[in-house]
Design an enzyme around this catalytic site. Sequence first.
Site, PDB file in Angstrom:
ATOM      1  N   SER A   1      32.031  21.503  22.828  1.00 40.37           N
ATOM      2  CA  SER A   1      32.368  20.152  23.279  1.00 40.37           C
ATOM      3  C   SER A   1      32.066  20.058  24.772  1.00 40.37           C
ATOM      4  O   SER A   1      31.736  21.053  25.413  1.00 40.37           O
ATOM      5  CB  SER A   1      33.830  19.861  23.004  1.00 40.37           C
TER       6      SER A   1
ATOM      7  N   LYS B   1      26.002   8.590  25.695  1.00 41.99           N
ATOM      8  CA  LYS B   1      26.732   9.471  24.779  1.00 41.99           C
ATOM      9  C   LYS B   1      26.942   8.709  23.470  1.00 41.99           C
ATOM     10  O   LYS B   1      27.725   7.762  23.417  1.00 41.99           O
ATOM     11  CB  LYS B   1      28.079   9.872  25.388  1.00 41.99           C
TER      12      LYS B   1
ATOM     13  N   GLU C   1       0.835  -1.203   0.000  1.00 42.22           N
ATOM     14  CA  GLU C   1       0.000   0.000   0.000  1.00 42.22           C
ATOM     15  C   GLU C   1       0.872   1.257   0.000  1.00 42.22           C
ATOM     16  O   GLU C   1       0.586   2.224  -0.697  1.00 42.22           O
ATOM     17  CB  GLU C   1      -0.899   0.015   1.235  1.00 42.22           C
TER      18      GLU C   1
ATOM     19  N   ARG D   1      29.025  19.901  12.607  1.00 38.83           N
ATOM     20  CA  ARG D   1      29.583  20.741  13.635  1.00 38.83           C
ATOM     21  C   ARG D   1      30.729  21.607  13.097  1.00 38.83           C
ATOM     22  O   ARG D   1      30.910  22.738  13.512  1.00 38.83           O
ATOM     23  CB  ARG D   1      30.080  19.816  14.741  1.00 38.83           C
TER      24      ARG D   1
ATOM     25  N   CYS E   1      50.635 -10.099  -7.379  1.00 41.05           N
ATOM     26  CA  CYS E   1      49.669 -10.887  -6.615  1.00 41.05           C
ATOM     27  C   CYS E   1      50.403 -12.040  -5.934  1.00 41.05           C
ATOM     28  O   CYS E   1      51.142 -12.766  -6.595  1.00 41.05           O
ATOM     29  CB  CYS E   1      48.595 -11.414  -7.561  1.00 41.05           C
TER      30      CYS E   1
HETATM   31  S1  IVH Z   1      24.087  17.042  24.854  1.00 37.16           S
HETATM   32  C1  IVH Z   1      26.937  21.228  24.917  1.00 37.16           C
HETATM   33  N1  IVH Z   1      23.718  14.499  24.604  1.00 37.16           N
HETATM   34  O1  IVH Z   1      28.963  14.896  22.593  1.00 37.16           O
HETATM   35  C2  IVH Z   1      26.618  19.990  24.274  1.00 37.16           C
HETATM   36  N2  IVH Z   1      25.600  15.417  23.497  1.00 37.16           N
HETATM   37  O2  IVH Z   1      31.447  16.401  23.454  1.00 37.16           O
HETATM   38  C3  IVH Z   1      25.459  19.289  24.912  1.00 37.16           C
HETATM   39  N3  IVH Z   1      26.934  13.751  22.232  1.00 37.16           N
HETATM   40  O3  IVH Z   1      29.531  16.910  19.958  1.00 37.16           O
HETATM   41  C4  IVH Z   1      25.203  18.127  24.112  1.00 37.16           C
HETATM   42  N4  IVH Z   1      25.675  12.026  22.709  1.00 37.16           N
HETATM   43  O4  IVH Z   1      27.757  15.331  19.517  1.00 37.16           O
HETATM   44  C5  IVH Z   1      24.505  15.525  24.273  1.00 37.16           C
HETATM   45  N5  IVH Z   1      23.212  12.236  24.493  1.00 37.16           N
HETATM   46  C6  IVH Z   1      23.998  13.262  24.137  1.00 37.16           C
HETATM   47  C7  IVH Z   1      25.139  13.102  23.324  1.00 37.16           C
HETATM   48  C8  IVH Z   1      25.932  14.199  23.016  1.00 37.16           C
HETATM   49  C9  IVH Z   1      26.750  12.444  22.067  1.00 37.16           C
HETATM   50  C10 IVH Z   1      28.069  14.470  21.627  1.00 37.16           C
HETATM   51  C11 IVH Z   1      27.712  15.690  20.858  1.00 37.16           C
HETATM   52  C12 IVH Z   1      28.831  16.673  21.115  1.00 37.16           C
HETATM   53  C13 IVH Z   1      29.707  15.931  22.040  1.00 37.16           C
HETATM   54  C14 IVH Z   1      30.184  16.814  23.099  1.00 37.16           C
END
Ligand code: IVH
Length: 695
Positions: A83, A118, A36, A139, A436
């Site tokens: 970061s 993370k 569908e 980024r 080879c």
């Molecule tokens: S919150 C100020 N939540 O971690 C940034 N970040 O080192 C607040 N990242 O480049 C971000 N998992 O790409 C957040 N659950 C998560 C995350 C996360 C991975 C990465 C993000 C950033 C890096 C910071």
Amino acid sequence: MDKASAKKRLLELTRLLQHHNYLYHTLDRPEISDREFDKFFAELQELEQKYPDLAHPDSPSQKVGGSVLDAFEKVSHRTPMLSLQNTYNEQDIRDFEDKIQRALQGAPQKIEFYCSPKFDGVAMELIYENGVLTKALTRGDGYVGENVFNNIKTLKSVPLRLQAESPPVYFEARGEVLMLKENFRKLNEQQDAEGEAPFANPRNAAAGTLRQLDSSIVAQRPLEFFCYSPGVIEGLALKDNSAFEELIKEFGFCTTVTLGDDGDYKKVFNLLKENKTNPLRPPLSQICSGSDEVVAYYNFIHSLRHLLPFEIDGIVVKVNSFRLQEELGFVARSPRWAFAGKFEPEQATTVIEDIVIQVGRTGALTPVAVMAPVTVGGVTITNATLHNQDEIDRKDVRIGDTVIVHRAGDVIPEVVQVVLDKRPSRSKKFVIPLTCPVCDKESVLIEGEAVRRCVNPFCPAIMKEGLKHFASRNAMNIEKLGDRLIDIFFENGLVKTFSDFYRLKKEQILELDRQGDKSADNIIKSIQKSKKTTLAKFIYSLGIRHVGEQTAKSLANHFRSLESFLSASEEELTAIRDVGPRVAYAIRQTLENKNFGKEIKHLIDLGVDVQLPAQKSRGAQLANLTFVITGSFAQSRDAIKALIEDHGGATSSSVSKKTNYLLAGEDAGSKLTKAQELGVPVLDWADFEKMLLNK
Ligand code: IVH
């Protein structure tokens, strides 16, 4: 259809397909069958072709990609993408809370933290203006990113329009683009089957894909976007991160679901272990009060690490309240209101005893490090691919080196780096030989490719690998012919070409060492059995460059007969959805080879029986089975019916002796009693799902 009606219908179809995309992909809860969906999609594409100016910018047809760019546009972030400060142990985590406490005057005794895994992927900022996706920025250096909009549009889990009656005027959703481990494994299998270099880990696969200038390649790679934090938002005020998470779920994003107050870690552990959660909505985030709870959360997520469907490298802990976040502000390039609790990577140290060159089916010469056995994450590792000369040079890996290894994507062993202090004094740079190692013929480095290839079609290694591919499970599936046996047959001159398999005689097998009567019989039987195959499998088994399982399926579905496939022109091939010019060229090149054509004819003459594709369906797991559905389920009745039919089954409205199964949901009534009386087996949803997956 006139233009005005087309306009109205296009809007309807766009919304309808968006909704079903979301149900299918993000919620994992489809309500209509693939068939569908395809029907609506075809209608949409047809109308858009007729009236290109009416196509909506958020049309689901955008998800198939197509545009090719020269370069990505550079765009400044309205607020920088920063970061996080890292912590590595319990004490660090406690110190962090203390620091925050001190910085906040009159803060509550225990600070509320929003904690999540993370993700180990690629950070991304999606910009929605009046609810419509308009930019997708990497980024970059934190201040200026690249607009990879055309690529991001193709991701199934990215809403092209926010699901909201009155969306905010301006909305930045930040998150991570990643590839699920399972999809990474499949992608690398496919790369391998198509003779392409594999990706080192899921993050590289995601990053490499996002850098593609041709978005139709991105559309074919399974990437996900997980949203986790807001950027600039206009036209909407939010109190805290929990409120943000609720909002983005409604808007249609994938995100980790909050565990809830009673955060039962054990339950979640079991859910994940048994694979019972939606991989795009795992219940993994938690509100923690104070550092004791954060530490418990850190240990919990650490213990789950290998069960998760994606790679993570720690946890992220944020002060939940946006008011407190603002008060805390920033230090240098990181916020003072958040930190990462990183996990130590699971690595081990070992010694490279040798570097050998493997010759693949496509002639690719792959250097492989042979190492002293070592365990990483519970698995013993002895080999690791070094990919190609560039990789060897970049890491400067040499025989005799002590190296650090880990398993990429929890699967593929990878050399992370050389421990230079321990390098033996007389070591030499490793260079892949120009010839080879198997046939001694000169290898070539094709422009634009990273690997050297042996191009001798009679190279024994290439022939042997081709035979193994032909007999393998997803190809002709000659069950009793493992790689070792094929080696022996090949080396004894019994099998040199595909068709030789079907000329094998029991006596010939018996003449080989250690082959008894019974096993020879079994081998012959399994060769006979393999003759019955499908067009898709047959095409795949031919081992044509770039033609993996998926492409083979598309070709089979398109041509529907072997003859039309064999005689297709390059143009006709290129017109098929999954087939680009490079693939079409490779197919024509192979099929035009006289010997190859003869070989296919031999196969057919020897009795290979190629079944033509039937109606498109998800499978025939439920063929000849009749179901009665009763009670209530998370999905609609119609959706379940379609699912059963799509798998070859049938449904009926009343229970009788002929009913094979009763599928019973909540509050099942008289039908359940009747089924029990008649002895009809009763399934709950979990049983039913298992049936779909396993049978
Ligand atoms: S919150 C100020 N939540 O971690 C940034 N970040 O080192 C607040 N990242 O480049 C971000 N998992 O790409 C957040 N659950 C998560 C995350 C996360 C991975 C990465 C993000 C950033 C890096 C910071």
